[in-house]
Design a protein around this motif. Sequence first.
Motif, PDB file in Angstrom:
ATOM      1  N   VAL A  96       0.881  -1.448  -0.213  1.00 36.06           N
ATOM      2  CA  VAL A  96       0.349   0.267   0.354  1.00 36.06           C
ATOM      3  C   VAL A  96       1.228   1.462  -0.044  1.00 36.06           C
ATOM      4  O   VAL A  96       1.906   1.396   1.030  1.00 36.06           O
ATOM      5  CB  VAL A  96      -1.049  -0.552   1.381  1.00 36.06           C
ATOM      6  CG1 VAL A  96      -1.283   1.311   1.063  1.00 36.06           C
ATOM      7  CG2 VAL A  96      -1.445  -1.028   1.248  1.00 36.06           C
ATOM      8  N   GLN A  97       1.401   1.955  -1.208  1.00 37.92           N
ATOM      9  CA  GLN A  97       1.881   3.062  -0.838  1.00 37.92           C
ATOM     10  C   GLN A  97       0.981   4.019   0.099  1.00 37.92           C
ATOM     11  O   GLN A  97       0.060   4.643  -0.419  1.00 37.92           O
ATOM     12  CB  GLN A  97       1.689   3.762  -3.149  1.00 37.92           C
ATOM     13  CG  GLN A  97       2.507   2.912  -3.577  1.00 37.92           C
ATOM     14  CD  GLN A  97       4.065   2.353  -2.879  1.00 37.92           C
ATOM     15  OE1 GLN A  97       4.361   3.252  -2.538  1.00 37.92           O
ATOM     16  NE2 GLN A  97       4.174   1.205  -3.473  1.00 37.92           N
ATOM     17  N   LEU A  98       1.409   4.812   0.590  1.00 32.82           N
ATOM     18  CA  LEU A  98       0.895   6.069   1.296  1.00 32.82           C
ATOM     19  C   LEU A  98       1.914   7.117   0.775  1.00 32.82           C
ATOM     20  O   LEU A  98       3.272   7.625   0.346  1.00 32.82           O
ATOM     21  CB  LEU A  98       1.205   6.173   2.866  1.00 32.82           C
ATOM     22  CG  LEU A  98       0.680   4.747   3.759  1.00 32.82           C
ATOM     23  CD1 LEU A  98       0.879   5.341   5.016  1.00 32.82           C
ATOM     24  CD2 LEU A  98      -0.916   5.301   3.407  1.00 32.82           C
ATOM     25  N   LEU A 130       6.823  -1.962   6.519  1.00 33.12           N
ATOM     26  CA  LEU A 130       6.713  -0.535   6.539  1.00 33.12           C
ATOM     27  C   LEU A 130       8.706   0.487   6.274  1.00 33.12           C
ATOM     28  O   LEU A 130       9.157  -0.170   7.102  1.00 33.12           O
ATOM     29  CB  LEU A 130       5.881   0.585   7.646  1.00 33.12           C
ATOM     30  CG  LEU A 130       6.823   0.882   9.423  1.00 33.12           C
ATOM     31  CD1 LEU A 130       5.973   1.702   9.633  1.00 33.12           C
ATOM     32  CD2 LEU A 130       6.316  -0.672   9.641  1.00 33.12           C
ATOM     33  N   ASP A 131       8.319   1.274   5.325  1.00 32.81           N
ATOM     34  CA  ASP A 131       9.628   1.881   5.110  1.00 32.81           C
ATOM     35  C   ASP A 131       9.827   2.940   6.614  1.00 32.81           C
ATOM     36  O   ASP A 131       9.083   2.935   7.468  1.00 32.81           O
ATOM     37  CB  ASP A 131       9.222   3.437   4.039  1.00 32.81           C
ATOM     38  CG  ASP A 131       9.095   2.668   2.641  1.00 32.81           C
ATOM     39  OD1 ASP A 131       9.384   1.742   2.838  1.00 32.81           O
ATOM     40  OD2 ASP A 131       8.602   3.652   2.052  1.00 32.81           O
ATOM     41  N   GLY A 132      11.351   2.464   6.821  1.00 34.61           N
ATOM     42  CA  GLY A 132      11.629   3.371   7.501  1.00 34.61           C
ATOM     43  C   GLY A 132      11.440   4.672   8.219  1.00 34.61           C
ATOM     44  O   GLY A 132      11.045   5.719   9.712  1.00 34.61           O
ATOM     45  N   ASN A 133      10.870   5.961   7.151  1.00 36.08           N
ATOM     46  CA  ASN A 133      10.776   7.172   7.329  1.00 36.08           C
ATOM     47  C   ASN A 133       8.709   7.010   7.959  1.00 36.08           C
ATOM     48  O   ASN A 133       7.993   8.000   8.021  1.00 36.08           O
ATOM     49  CB  ASN A 133      10.533   8.415   6.178  1.00 36.08           C
ATOM     50  CG  ASN A 133       9.920   7.301   5.577  1.00 36.08           C
ATOM     51  OD1 ASN A 133      10.362   5.998   4.898  1.00 36.08           O
ATOM     52  ND2 ASN A 133       9.888   8.142   4.627  1.00 36.08           N
ATOM     53  N   LEU A 134       8.141   6.181   7.828  1.00 35.26           N
ATOM     54  CA  LEU A 134       6.541   6.594   8.143  1.00 35.26           C
ATOM     55  C   LEU A 134       6.795   6.058   9.595  1.00 35.26           C
ATOM     56  O   LEU A 134       6.939   5.567  10.750  1.00 35.26           O
ATOM     57  CB  LEU A 134       6.037   4.877   7.255  1.00 35.26           C
ATOM     58  CG  LEU A 134       5.357   4.614   6.190  1.00 35.26           C
ATOM     59  CD1 LEU A 134       5.031   3.653   5.784  1.00 35.26           C
ATOM     60  CD2 LEU A 134       4.942   6.235   5.468  1.00 35.26           C
ATOM     61  N   ASP A 193       1.874   6.923   9.718  1.00 34.72           N
ATOM     62  CA  ASP A 193       1.558   8.569   8.337  1.00 34.72           C
ATOM     63  C   ASP A 193       2.331   8.640   7.698  1.00 34.72           C
ATOM     64  O   ASP A 193       3.876   7.640   8.118  1.00 34.72           O
ATOM     65  CB  ASP A 193       1.608   9.115   9.879  1.00 34.72           C
ATOM     66  CG  ASP A 193       0.359   8.862  10.867  1.00 34.72           C
ATOM     67  OD1 ASP A 193      -0.866   9.168   9.994  1.00 34.72           O
ATOM     68  OD2 ASP A 193       0.087   8.851  11.532  1.00 34.72           O
ATOM     69  N   GLY A 194       2.513   9.092   6.702  1.00 31.09           N
ATOM     70  CA  GLY A 194       3.224   9.875   5.617  1.00 31.09           C
ATOM     71  C   GLY A 194       3.874   9.653   4.152  1.00 31.09           C
ATOM     72  O   GLY A 194       2.823   9.038   4.169  1.00 31.09           O
ATOM     73  N   HIS A 195       4.759   9.171   4.074  1.00 29.63           N
ATOM     74  CA  HIS A 195       5.108   8.721   2.330  1.00 29.63           C
ATOM     75  C   HIS A 195       6.099   7.482   2.385  1.00 29.63           C
ATOM     76  O   HIS A 195       7.230   7.674   3.166  1.00 29.63           O
ATOM     77  CB  HIS A 195       5.706  10.392   1.427  1.00 29.63           C
ATOM     78  CG  HIS A 195       4.818  11.270   1.278  1.00 29.63           C
ATOM     79  ND1 HIS A 195       4.561  12.547   2.179  1.00 29.63           N
ATOM     80  CD2 HIS A 195       4.326  12.401   0.721  1.00 29.63           C
ATOM     81  CE1 HIS A 195       4.316  13.362   1.994  1.00 29.63           C
ATOM     82  NE2 HIS A 195       3.590  13.221   1.130  1.00 29.63           N
ATOM     83  N   GLY A 196       5.460   6.619   1.522  1.00 26.46           N
ATOM     84  CA  GLY A 196       6.425   6.053   1.851  1.00 26.46           C
ATOM     85  C   GLY A 196       5.062   4.313   1.610  1.00 26.46           C
ATOM     86  O   GLY A 196       4.375   4.034   1.593  1.00 26.46           O
ATOM     87  N   THR A 197       6.241   2.982   1.830  1.00 28.51           N
ATOM     88  CA  THR A 197       5.198   2.267   1.261  1.00 28.51           C
ATOM     89  C   THR A 197       4.854   1.317   2.979  1.00 28.51           C
ATOM     90  O   THR A 197       5.569   1.069   3.270  1.00 28.51           O
ATOM     91  CB  THR A 197       5.914   0.761   0.201  1.00 28.51           C
ATOM     92  OG1 THR A 197       6.075   1.759  -0.844  1.00 28.51           O
ATOM     93  CG2 THR A 197       5.569  -0.289   0.404  1.00 28.51           C
ATOM     94  N   VAL A 198       4.144   0.406   2.994  1.00 29.66           N
ATOM     95  CA  VAL A 198       3.530  -0.646   4.155  1.00 29.66           C
ATOM     96  C   VAL A 198       3.515  -1.701   3.397  1.00 29.66           C
ATOM     97  O   VAL A 198       2.135  -1.842   2.264  1.00 29.66           O
ATOM     98  CB  VAL A 198       1.715  -0.022   4.831  1.00 29.66           C
ATOM     99  CG1 VAL A 198       1.625  -1.052   6.121  1.00 29.66           C
ATOM    100  CG2 VAL A 198       2.347   1.230   4.651  1.00 29.66           C
TER     101      VAL A 198
END
Length: 202
Positions: free
Chosen positions: A74-76, A91-95, A119-124
């Motif tokens: 899932v792309q956020l 999840l991406d580390g920056n989320l 929350d944020g920009h990245g992939t889950v």
Amino acid sequence: MLAVDLGGETIRALNGSMVAYEGQMSFKRQGMTGGEGLRGALKRRIAGEGMTLMEISGQGTVYLASEATEVTLVQLTGDTLFVESESLLALDGNLQTGVQFVGLRGMGTGQGLATTKVDGHGTVAILSDGPAIALEVTPHTPLCVDPHAYVCHHGQLQQDVVTDVNWRTVIGQGSGESVQFRYQGHGLVYVQPAERGGILEV
């Protein structure tokens, strides 16, 4: 199985989900706070929303899986994903992760007092029993979902619990679909083609 190519980045993944890796990797279990701070850890403890993640960093490819369940990405893009902690693989580390209280409506569906938010920009990467299906909700097409088939949702959505309790339910002749989540607004709801824990009756 999820294959993640790392070139020095860090991701977070379900503790114990690594099944193989190529290259140089380091694995670090997150402490008591799970990257959410002491307040976040206390909120999870109070809400009973358990989640143990590890940090993975390095150069190469790491393979992640959990009990042969399906993996969906899932792309956020700055929005928030609400997901049951048992359905979160990586999840991406920056989320950022946190806890969202859903109150007594969650207790009535067997989903607990809270759910996990990302929350944020990245992939889950989410887990599901069978391939997850994304269903679109628009202001003209609200959606009702069986709580045991629900995986996650994101977008501008309002979640309510709908009950259909009548005399048939009371005497044990109900359909087994007497409680549903209803979503209104605009966004996506992910469901799985199987129900957790059987049929819920009220």
